[in-house]
Every structure is written in C-alpha cells, then in structure tokens.
Design an enzyme around this catalytic site. Structure first.
Site, PDB file in Angstrom:
ATOM      1  N   ASP A  34     -42.554  -6.037   0.266  1.00 29.23           N
ATOM      2  CA  ASP A  34     -42.697  -5.585  -1.125  1.00 29.23           C
ATOM      3  C   ASP A  34     -44.012  -6.143  -1.645  1.00 29.23           C
ATOM      4  O   ASP A  34     -44.381  -7.270  -1.323  1.00 29.23           O
ATOM      5  CB  ASP A  34     -41.522  -6.115  -1.977  1.00 29.23           C
ATOM      6  CG  ASP A  34     -41.300  -5.290  -3.237  1.00 29.23           C
ATOM      7  OD1 ASP A  34     -40.181  -4.765  -3.405  1.00 29.23           O
ATOM      8  OD2 ASP A  34     -42.241  -5.165  -4.054  1.00 29.23           O
ATOM      9  N   ASN A  35     -44.719  -5.367  -2.450  1.00 28.21           N
ATOM     10  CA  ASN A  35     -45.976  -5.889  -3.012  1.00 28.21           C
ATOM     11  C   ASN A  35     -45.767  -6.518  -4.389  1.00 28.21           C
ATOM     12  O   ASN A  35     -46.731  -6.932  -5.034  1.00 28.21           O
ATOM     13  CB  ASN A  35     -47.063  -4.806  -3.071  1.00 28.21           C
ATOM     14  CG  ASN A  35     -46.728  -3.711  -4.066  1.00 28.21           C
ATOM     15  OD1 ASN A  35     -45.652  -3.719  -4.660  1.00 28.21           O
ATOM     16  ND2 ASN A  35     -47.645  -2.771  -4.245  1.00 28.21           N
ATOM     17  N   SER A  64     -45.209  -5.257  -7.149  1.00 26.12           N
ATOM     18  CA  SER A  64     -45.879  -4.568  -8.260  1.00 26.12           C
ATOM     19  C   SER A  64     -44.900  -4.276  -9.390  1.00 26.12           C
ATOM     20  O   SER A  64     -45.307  -4.112 -10.533  1.00 26.12           O
ATOM     21  CB  SER A  64     -46.529  -3.273  -7.780  1.00 26.12           C
ATOM     22  OG  SER A  64     -45.541  -2.363  -7.352  1.00 26.12           O
ATOM     23  N   ASP A 121     -48.406  -4.322   0.821  1.00 25.71           N
ATOM     24  CA  ASP A 121     -48.404  -3.024   0.153  1.00 25.71           C
ATOM     25  C   ASP A 121     -48.247  -1.921   1.213  1.00 25.71           C
ATOM     26  O   ASP A 121     -49.106  -1.789   2.090  1.00 25.71           O
ATOM     27  CB  ASP A 121     -49.751  -2.899  -0.577  1.00 25.71           C
ATOM     28  CG  ASP A 121     -49.848  -1.649  -1.419  1.00 25.71           C
ATOM     29  OD1 ASP A 121     -49.072  -0.706  -1.171  1.00 25.71           O
ATOM     30  OD2 ASP A 121     -50.715  -1.622  -2.307  1.00 25.71           O
ATOM     31  N   PHE A 151     -37.843   2.160   0.516  1.00 23.01           N
ATOM     32  CA  PHE A 151     -37.716   2.334  -0.938  1.00 23.01           C
ATOM     33  C   PHE A 151     -39.060   2.270  -1.655  1.00 23.01           C
ATOM     34  O   PHE A 151     -39.192   2.838  -2.740  1.00 23.01           O
ATOM     35  CB  PHE A 151     -36.874   1.207  -1.555  1.00 23.01           C
ATOM     36  CG  PHE A 151     -35.429   1.185  -1.168  1.00 23.01           C
ATOM     37  CD1 PHE A 151     -34.537   2.096  -1.697  1.00 23.01           C
ATOM     38  CD2 PHE A 151     -34.947   0.229  -0.283  1.00 23.01           C
ATOM     39  CE1 PHE A 151     -33.200   2.063  -1.361  1.00 23.01           C
ATOM     40  CE2 PHE A 151     -33.609   0.186   0.061  1.00 23.01           C
ATOM     41  CZ  PHE A 151     -32.731   1.102  -0.476  1.00 23.01           C
ATOM     42  N   SER A 167     -34.180  11.862  -4.049  1.00 17.49           N
ATOM     43  CA  SER A 167     -33.622  11.943  -5.406  1.00 17.49           C
ATOM     44  C   SER A 167     -33.086  13.335  -5.694  1.00 17.49           C
ATOM     45  O   SER A 167     -33.608  14.340  -5.190  1.00 17.49           O
ATOM     46  CB  SER A 167     -34.749  11.621  -6.397  1.00 17.49           C
ATOM     47  OG  SER A 167     -34.382  11.986  -7.700  1.00 17.49           O
ATOM     48  N   TYR A 177     -43.874  12.433  -9.929  1.00 22.98           N
ATOM     49  CA  TYR A 177     -42.969  11.497  -9.238  1.00 22.98           C
ATOM     50  C   TYR A 177     -41.950  12.274  -8.404  1.00 22.98           C
ATOM     51  O   TYR A 177     -41.772  12.022  -7.215  1.00 22.98           O
ATOM     52  CB  TYR A 177     -42.231  10.592 -10.251  1.00 22.98           C
ATOM     53  CG  TYR A 177     -40.936  10.078  -9.690  1.00 22.98           C
ATOM     54  CD1 TYR A 177     -40.924   9.066  -8.746  1.00 22.98           C
ATOM     55  CD2 TYR A 177     -39.711  10.656 -10.050  1.00 22.98           C
ATOM     56  CE1 TYR A 177     -39.735   8.626  -8.182  1.00 22.98           C
ATOM     57  CE2 TYR A 177     -38.520  10.232  -9.498  1.00 22.98           C
ATOM     58  CZ  TYR A 177     -38.540   9.216  -8.569  1.00 22.98           C
ATOM     59  OH  TYR A 177     -37.357   8.810  -8.002  1.00 22.98           O
ATOM     60  N   LYS A 186     -41.161  12.933  -4.041  1.00 21.65           N
ATOM     61  CA  LYS A 186     -39.908  12.873  -3.269  1.00 21.65           C
ATOM     62  C   LYS A 186     -39.747  14.153  -2.436  1.00 21.65           C
ATOM     63  O   LYS A 186     -39.367  14.104  -1.269  1.00 21.65           O
ATOM     64  CB  LYS A 186     -38.708  12.681  -4.205  1.00 21.65           C
ATOM     65  CG  LYS A 186     -38.678  11.334  -4.898  1.00 21.65           C
ATOM     66  CD  LYS A 186     -38.538  10.186  -3.897  1.00 21.65           C
ATOM     67  CE  LYS A 186     -38.528   8.825  -4.554  1.00 21.65           C
ATOM     68  NZ  LYS A 186     -38.622   7.713  -3.598  1.00 21.65           N
ATOM     69  N   TYR A 212     -30.323  10.408  -4.184  1.00 21.71           N
ATOM     70  CA  TYR A 212     -29.540   9.660  -5.173  1.00 21.71           C
ATOM     71  C   TYR A 212     -29.456  10.427  -6.476  1.00 21.71           C
ATOM     72  O   TYR A 212     -30.426  11.030  -6.916  1.00 21.71           O
ATOM     73  CB  TYR A 212     -30.194   8.331  -5.553  1.00 21.71           C
ATOM     74  CG  TYR A 212     -30.743   7.488  -4.458  1.00 21.71           C
ATOM     75  CD1 TYR A 212     -30.160   7.461  -3.204  1.00 21.71           C
ATOM     76  CD2 TYR A 212     -31.845   6.681  -4.702  1.00 21.71           C
ATOM     77  CE1 TYR A 212     -30.681   6.643  -2.207  1.00 21.71           C
ATOM     78  CE2 TYR A 212     -32.364   5.859  -3.716  1.00 21.71           C
ATOM     79  CZ  TYR A 212     -31.790   5.856  -2.468  1.00 21.71           C
ATOM     80  OH  TYR A 212     -32.315   5.056  -1.515  1.00 21.71           O
ATOM     81  N   ASN A 215     -28.027   9.136 -10.459  1.00 22.33           N
ATOM     82  CA  ASN A 215     -28.591   8.087 -11.338  1.00 22.33           C
ATOM     83  C   ASN A 215     -27.966   6.723 -11.048  1.00 22.33           C
ATOM     84  O   ASN A 215     -26.835   6.467 -11.485  1.00 22.33           O
ATOM     85  CB  ASN A 215     -28.352   8.461 -12.797  1.00 22.33           C
ATOM     86  CG  ASN A 215     -29.240   9.597 -13.263  1.00 22.33           C
ATOM     87  OD1 ASN A 215     -29.287  10.657 -12.632  1.00 22.33           O
ATOM     88  ND2 ASN A 215     -29.943   9.401 -14.354  1.00 22.33           N
TER      89      ASN A 215
HETATM   90  N1  UFG Z   1     -31.668   8.920 -22.356  1.00 18.26           N
HETATM   91  C1  UFG Z   1     -31.552   8.779 -23.709  1.00 18.26           C
HETATM   92  N2  UFG Z   1     -32.194   7.736 -24.322  1.00 18.26           N
HETATM   93  C2  UFG Z   1     -32.953   6.839 -23.607  1.00 18.26           C
HETATM   94  C3  UFG Z   1     -33.053   6.985 -22.206  1.00 18.26           C
HETATM   95  C4  UFG Z   1     -32.387   8.054 -21.617  1.00 18.26           C
HETATM   96  O1  UFG Z   1     -30.887   9.560 -24.385  1.00 18.26           O
HETATM   97  O2  UFG Z   1     -33.529   5.932 -24.213  1.00 18.26           O
HETATM   98  C5  UFG Z   1     -30.966  10.037 -21.705  1.00 18.26           C
HETATM   99  C6  UFG Z   1     -31.917  10.997 -21.019  1.00 18.26           C
HETATM  100  O3  UFG Z   1     -32.421  11.941 -21.915  1.00 18.26           O
HETATM  101  C7  UFG Z   1     -31.012  11.567 -19.936  1.00 18.26           C
HETATM  102  C8  UFG Z   1     -30.079  10.413 -19.592  1.00 18.26           C
HETATM  103  O4  UFG Z   1     -30.155   9.520 -20.695  1.00 18.26           O
HETATM  104  O5  UFG Z   1     -30.260  12.613 -20.458  1.00 18.26           O
HETATM  105  C9  UFG Z   1     -30.504   9.674 -18.343  1.00 18.26           C
HETATM  106  O6  UFG Z   1     -31.859   9.302 -18.465  1.00 18.26           O
HETATM  107  P1  UFG Z   1     -32.554   8.300 -17.440  1.00 18.26           P
HETATM  108  O7  UFG Z   1     -33.967   8.131 -17.890  1.00 18.26           O
HETATM  109  O8  UFG Z   1     -31.738   7.071 -17.281  1.00 18.26           O
HETATM  110  O9  UFG Z   1     -32.466   9.071 -16.064  1.00 18.26           O
HETATM  111  P2  UFG Z   1     -33.071  10.482 -15.645  1.00 18.26           P
HETATM  112  O10 UFG Z   1     -31.905  11.347 -15.310  1.00 18.26           O
HETATM  113  O11 UFG Z   1     -34.042  11.002 -16.597  1.00 18.26           O
HETATM  114  O12 UFG Z   1     -33.937  10.054 -14.368  1.00 18.26           O
HETATM  115  C10 UFG Z   1     -33.309   9.651 -13.206  1.00 18.26           C
HETATM  116  C11 UFG Z   1     -34.206   8.704 -12.440  1.00 18.26           C
HETATM  117  C12 UFG Z   1     -35.419   9.409 -11.910  1.00 18.26           C
HETATM  118  C13 UFG Z   1     -35.045  10.694 -11.225  1.00 18.26           C
HETATM  119  C14 UFG Z   1     -34.186  11.534 -12.094  1.00 18.26           C
HETATM  120  C15 UFG Z   1     -33.717  12.762 -11.380  1.00 18.26           C
HETATM  121  O13 UFG Z   1     -34.640   7.632 -13.261  1.00 18.26           O
HETATM  122  O14 UFG Z   1     -36.011   8.553 -10.967  1.00 18.26           O
HETATM  123  O15 UFG Z   1     -33.038  10.794 -12.479  1.00 18.26           O
HETATM  124  O16 UFG Z   1     -32.931  13.535 -12.192  1.00 18.26           O
HETATM  125  F1  UFG Z   1     -36.140  11.415 -10.922  1.00 18.26           F
END
Ligand code: UFG
Length: 341
Positions: free
Chosen positions: A32-33, A35, A59, A82, A126, A151, A155, A179, A181
């Site tokens: 792991d770097n 970061s 890295d 990862f 993802s 991003y 993937k 994956y 969430n």
């Molecule tokens: N949300 C809020 N308020 C916040 C943060 C999130 O309402 O402050 C909502 C978002 O709008 C979404 C849900 O919560 O409806 C989940 O949001 P996340 O940001 O936790 O997760 P995402 O589904 O947007 O993203 C995740 C991963 C990404 C991946 C993506 C694929 O973080 O890496 O799923 O769908 F790309």
C-alpha cells in the site's frame, strides 16, 4: 502456508480482507502506498489476529517498485488487488489521474504475475459497471454499460484488461468481484472506514453527523421512483465482503473455476433506501440523526441491487450480518475513533 499479496491492504475493504485471510491461515503480504490510509491500520489488524502482516509501502502504479516487491514475494499463490483511487466526484475532476493510477496499477500487477508465474488474481470491481440497470436485481449477465464516472470506467476497463490478458495467457486465473455498497466495520472496532476530510459515502457521513463532526446529513433526492422517493442501494457488510475474497482465492488455488475469468456479484440481494438506512441507524444505535432532504446528487443512479444467487450457489458465499448490526458496527467504530467507546 499459502502466501497471498493484498494490494491496498491498509484501506477500508483491504484491511478487513487481510484479517479474513489471516484467520483462514494464509500468510499475508500487504502492499500500500498509504495515499488514502494509515500505517496504524496494521496495529488494528494485529490486535484482532495477533499477526502483523509483512508490509511494503509501495505504489502499484510504479513499475520499478512493483518489480522490487514481487521479486521478494514471487512464491505468492495469488494477488488480491484493491489498490486504486475510488472517489467518484474526484474522478470527474481528475480523470487522467484516475486512469493513470488505476489502470497502470493493474497492468503492473498483471505483468508481475506473468513474470513471476503467480497464477491467481481476485480483482475488486463494482456494480457501477451496470450503470442504471433496466431490470432489477442485476445478475452477472446484465448488460455492462459505460459507467457515469471515470472512476467507474476504470473498473469496466480493468475487467476488460484482465479478460484480454487471460485470452492471451491462460496461466492467469482471475475472479472479478462486483461489489455493491460496502458498509460497517469489524465487530472488534479495531479497523473500519477512515475517510479523509468530508466523507462522500452515506454511512461515514451518518456516523460523523451523529458524533457531532458534521451538522446534518443531506439526503440527496426524494423524488426518485422508489417507495419513499430516496435512492436505493444494496449495502453489504464489509466483513462479509472480505470473506468472499478468501473463498475466491481458495477456488482459484483449488482449480475449481469453470470459466476464466469468473464474475460474481457480492451484495445482500436486497435494496435499501437512504431513509431506510437512516431508520436502521436510529433503531440500532438509539441515536437521533439530524438530516434534511435536498437536491439529487449529480451522477447518482436511482436504484440498484444485486442478484447474488451465483455467488451463493457457486462460491458457497452468502451475506450473513444483518443491516442493523452492520450499521451499528459503523457507529461503534466511529465512537472508537473519537475516543467515545
Ligand atoms: N447519500 C446521501 N447523502 C450523503 C451521501 C450519500 O443522500 O451525504 C446517498 C446517495 O445519494 C446514494 C446513497 O446515499 O443514494 C449511497 O451513496 P454512497 O456515496 O455511499 O454510495 P454510491 O452508491 O454513490 O457509490 C458507491 C461506491 C462507489 C461505486 C458506486 C457504484 O462508493 O465506489 O457505489 O454504484 F462506484
């Protein structure tokens, strides 16, 4: 004892995965770097398992550094990869940084696998590769689309790079885990998610709000076509997710693959709305959450959850920890971080 290399092993999912591999009797080497993680995560791992993994601060996108590290660990049986940037919004601002880091990293790993005859790869993909699916739940054969963000596109392209590499070199065996969430923390509260700055993701934002670091949670959108109007995701416990990697590596080293690469959805199979997550938080912790409904966030899909039948039947893996328990583990971790546990 099988040796396994985990890149990004001090990160959120990586650290939980290190623990599960150690619990399963593997010798783990972490690259792991740092970061987006801290070296103290290794202390947390050691407190859980009693074993400090071998650690290389390096890295993956640096070919020379990978050459050096892999020359020491050419006896590894597999890599769990990862290490990558993961902030959706940042990737829109800095696409080249994302393509350079995430794709070069993978290319270097695949090159070192070839060079050192390391056969197995488990890649962290993802559900973002499905975009907004027309049919829910999504299966592994649902159409893969161009994701909304650079991003997400790294993937999708990474999956293609792995497929093409395997076509040319069948010595490489790969499993791609898509994956949903990941949320929650290890039940010991020794490791968990450590977002830098203001969290993007829902669960750390909820727990930081409840602990008093943020004033209120903004719920992004209440006019989606869902039962309560808020967006739906498939929230998977991070320890359950970590266990899927151990099963995937065991499948690779025991030559159980029927296709190469194999692809598996890793989720719970159930969707939950943002409001349901808030309710779960309040129910499982007894805390009251300050939140407000606001506009939709650009780039968010309306709803996505996975069909996990393939992982259940073929890997013999299943999400086990309940939503409430998972959400509570995130809260316990937040309290531990702030010295309140
Ligand atoms: N949300 C809020 N308020 C916040 C943060 C999130 O309402 O402050 C909502 C978002 O709008 C979404 C849900 O919560 O409806 C989940 O949001 P996340 O940001 O936790 O997760 P995402 O589904 O947007 O993203 C995740 C991963 C990404 C991946 C993506 C694929 O973080 O890496 O799923 O769908 F790309």
């Amino acid at each position: 004892m099988h040796k396994i290399i985990i890149t990004g092993g001090t990160g959120y999912i990586g650290s939980h995965t290190v623990v599960e591999f150690q619990n399963a009797g593997f010798e783990v080497v972490v690259i792991d770097n740092l970061s987006n993680s801290q070296v103290e995560v290794l202390d947390g791992i050691c407190n859980i398992t009693g074993i400090r993994p071998v650690f290389h601060k390096a890295d993956v996108s640096d070919a020379d550094e990978m050459e050096k590290v892999f020359s020491i660990h050419s006896d590894a049986v597999a890599i769990v990869h990862f290490a990558a940037y993961k902030a959706v919004g940042e990737s829109v601002q800095k696409p080249l940084m994302y393509y350079r880091n995430n794709l070069n990293g993978l290319i270097n790993i695949l090159s070192q696998m070839q060079k050192n005859n390391i056969p197995g790869l488990v890649f962290s993909s993802s559900c973002t590769v499905y975009g907004q699916p027309e049919v829910l739940p999504v299966t592994e054969t649902s159409p893969v689309v161009k994701p909304e963000s650079p991003y997400g596109n790294t993937k999708k392209i990474s999956e293609e790079i792995i497929e093409d590499t395997i076509k040319a070199d069948q010595n490489i065996k790969a499993i791609l885990l898509r994956y949903f969430n990941p949320i929650g923390a290890h039940p010991s509260s020794e490791i968990g998610e450590l977002p830098l700055g203001v969290p993007n993701n829902l669960l750390p934002f909820i727990t930081q709000t409840a602990i008093g670091l943020r004033q209120k949670l903004m719920v992004f959108g209440s006019d989606y076509n869902t039962p309560d109007g808020t967006a739906i995701r498939d929230y998977i416990n991070v320890v359950d997710l970590a266990k899927a990697h151990v099963i995937a590596v065991q499948r690779l080293i025991n030559d159980k693959q029927v296709n190469n690469p194999e692809v598996f959805n890793i989720g719970t199979g159930t969707g939950n709305s943002v409001l349901e997550i808030i309710k779960s938080f309040e129910r499982s912790t007894g805390e009251k959450l300050n939140y407000e409904i606001t506009e939709r966030r650009a780039g968010d899909v309306e709803k996505v959850w996975g069909d996990t039948t393939k992982a259940n039947n073929i890997l013999g893996w299943k999400a086990e920890v309940s939503l409430d328990e998972t959400v509570k583990s995130a809260w316990n971790w937040e309290k531990k971080l702030r010295g309140k546990l």
